[in-house]
Design an enzyme around this catalytic site. Sequence first.
Site, PDB file in Angstrom:
ATOM      1  N   ASP A   1       0.872  -1.194   0.000  1.00 36.94           N
ATOM      2  CA  ASP A   1       0.000   0.000   0.000  1.00 36.94           C
ATOM      3  C   ASP A   1       0.889   1.217   0.000  1.00 36.94           C
ATOM      4  OD1 ASP A   1      -2.578   1.259   2.147  1.00 36.94           O
ATOM      5  OD2 ASP A   1      -1.206   2.290   0.913  1.00 36.94           O
TER       6      ASP A   1
ATOM      7  N   HIS B   1      -6.272  -3.566   8.579  1.00 31.49           N
ATOM      8  CA  HIS B   1      -6.667  -2.283   7.997  1.00 31.49           C
ATOM      9  C   HIS B   1      -8.138  -1.974   8.248  1.00 31.49           C
ATOM     10  CE1 HIS B   1      -3.198  -2.409   4.829  1.00 31.49           C
ATOM     11  NE2 HIS B   1      -2.773  -2.431   6.073  1.00 31.49           N
TER      12      HIS B   1
ATOM     13  N   ASP C   1     -10.143  -0.485   6.290  1.00 33.09           N
ATOM     14  CA  ASP C   1     -11.012  -0.649   5.116  1.00 33.09           C
ATOM     15  C   ASP C   1     -11.472  -2.086   4.912  1.00 33.09           C
ATOM     16  OD1 ASP C   1      -8.701  -1.835   4.130  1.00 33.09           O
ATOM     17  OD2 ASP C   1      -8.620  -0.649   2.288  1.00 33.09           O
TER      18      ASP C   1
ATOM     19  N   CYS D   1      -8.411  -1.915  -2.040  1.00 35.12           N
ATOM     20  CA  CYS D   1      -6.963  -2.070  -1.855  1.00 35.12           C
ATOM     21  C   CYS D   1      -6.202  -1.841  -3.144  1.00 35.12           C
ATOM     22  CB  CYS D   1      -6.644  -3.477  -1.350  1.00 35.12           C
ATOM     23  SG  CYS D   1      -7.598  -3.972   0.077  1.00 35.12           S
TER      24      CYS D   1
END
Length: 713
Positions: free
Chosen positions: A372, A522, A524, A695
């Site tokens: 990321d 994460h 998300d 992602c």
Amino acid sequence: MPQRQVVKMSTSRASYGVCVLGTEVFLDTHRSTPKGATSFDVHATSAVTVHIIHNPMTKPMFNSRWPLDPDIEVVVTIDVTSKTVNDNKVKISYYGREENELSVAWLYLTCVDISLDVDVSRNGRVRSKGKDKAKWTWGPDGQGAVLLVNCDRDSPGAVGTDSGQVDIRTNADLQDMSVMLLRTQGPSNIFAEYQLVLHVPESDADKVRVFHAIRSDSHPQYKPVLGPGKLSYVLDRVGSGENTFYVEGLAFPDAGFSGLVSFSVSLLEVPHKYSPGTPIFTDTVVFRMAPWIMTPNTQQPLEVFVCSIKKGINSNDVFLEQLQALLRKANCKLTICSEVESRSDRWIQMAITPRSLPPPPPPPSPLFPQQDELEFGYVEAPHKTFPVVFDSPRNRGLKDFAFKKILVRQGIANSFLPKNPLLGPAAAPITAPLFSQGPDFGYVTREPPGQEASSLDSFGNLDVSPPVTVRGKEYPLGRILIGSPLPWASGRRMSKVVRDFLYAQKVQAPVEIYSEWLSVGHVDEFLTFVPAYDRKGFRLLLASPTACYKLFQEKQRQGHGEATQLVGMSGTERRSIDDILADEGLRNDNRHVQRCIDWNRDLLKQELGLSEQDIIDIPQLFILNGSRADAYFPDMVNMLVLGRHLGIPKPFGPLVSGQCCLEERVRALLEPLGLSCTFINDYFSYHVLSGDVHCGTNVRRKPLAAKWWHVVP
């Protein structure tokens, strides 16, 4: 309170001085008092106003003279600038007991006007004589100038960002800077006898740079005069008029730096050439460095970025094809980073490591560093706004992507422009410079010193809410969400340098939520925000094992227990609703996951001012891998939000009457809000490699309407 200077009066010779318009000149009469004097009076020319400051019990004598009381002060002010040197006169006469004049002290004053001015009102204009220029206040009625960190690259061929250059090479670079004007008025020859010095505190000098615009016959020159290693600048050949300075920021607010910087101009009396001088007058202005601001999902998308991966069994060609179709619906630009540019790193949003799922996935290709890298935000001043990408400390395949491609803008990418009815039905790919939106694209990063970054340093672990009001306090720019361990627990945590940076921006007060229960860790993976065209303006979506079990139990009661998931997916293990509901190990895993999500649910309701009506539960199952959880099937909250168009990971859920029951339930939950659901196949290209649609994509969005300087942190 007006500045005050002291002038010593003398009865043996005349005194001469310079004063600045709007300041007070204190006349030291006591040291010049002749022997035997008992009273005095003061007379001055018309431009001079005399103020006698005294104790209420002290009264002037019958003849307008004042007793020589030690508590009496004589102060004069001048309300117009001098046309010639020494054109203002003050006379103090001293009298004895018999009212005879014993002696006289004369003062000749030259009045000049000196003002250091900036955009105090934050309206894009530099106004003369702003009030309280040395103060910076928040809020709609606040005041104080704004400074941008010059973190883009407007100068062709430059190395690094513009803030790293000690010269100005383009007019575009000037546009990123704030104007500071030094205005002077008065007899020119008086300035030859005094020094005018622009200066910056040592603590601020490494955070700013100031250029003096010097007129020349050919073209303007910009001389660097203040900044790192340069604390003061003596102005030459000062006369009536304006001197223009351009100020650039070099550092964002951070730990140990509030973001406030000040500049001053001082008028110095210099008795001889090598004397450091004594300040007669100082004018100070204050800037605040513009913070880096994140944009929530509810903001209009301007451009979507994705990496192309063609090599190996985990190619994302199918994913890209379906993503392009979604972008045409959303009328949004798509920029595809080639495999060469990304060095086979597909994770433009998150950094992850491969996981093992109950349906054994194909082994991940060694070509995928899986990283990321980026979070798009912006900086704003009254005169300029531009996007700034925050580059995460997780440095793998996309390590140099943001810096090289956003700032240098030399890479070639496929850009898919929105459908234009005048050009025909298709939106064909075009070859264009990557990040071709122009020079105004900034860059910032933070690297943890002496330690390796963890998965929680990836920016899939960073989100921001839409604007909210919490217990009467408004957050018009939303609140940043950071994934962390529980407050009392040890474990993986976002690097301190990154968290310090985010907290120091002040205007999107961060909330640390619990994400360390996940393998990747994460935020998300279990939450997102979507726009809603009704009362609140948005909904919080939370992944919900409880909602998923409730849906599967409902389908089982309806006689669809044999419906299976992952139909048509080769190399995967198909499981029926009956099998999933009978799996006690899986059920126990999801009881734990639901407790973790519920802990966050309560925290988010409290910190974002949400009610249950503002939250939608999206059916989702997880499975523990050791002590941490992974999504059991493609994680539907890990979606791409483009206005009313949602790109949702295709869950390949059990088919009931030929339809995926998970997709049907999500549509039923979201489409009444005016949202359009498009399910994208990311199973082999992202999901089995521990990520999903969010992602593998990133979005540059329109800045928020609220001005950050109107916020009250």
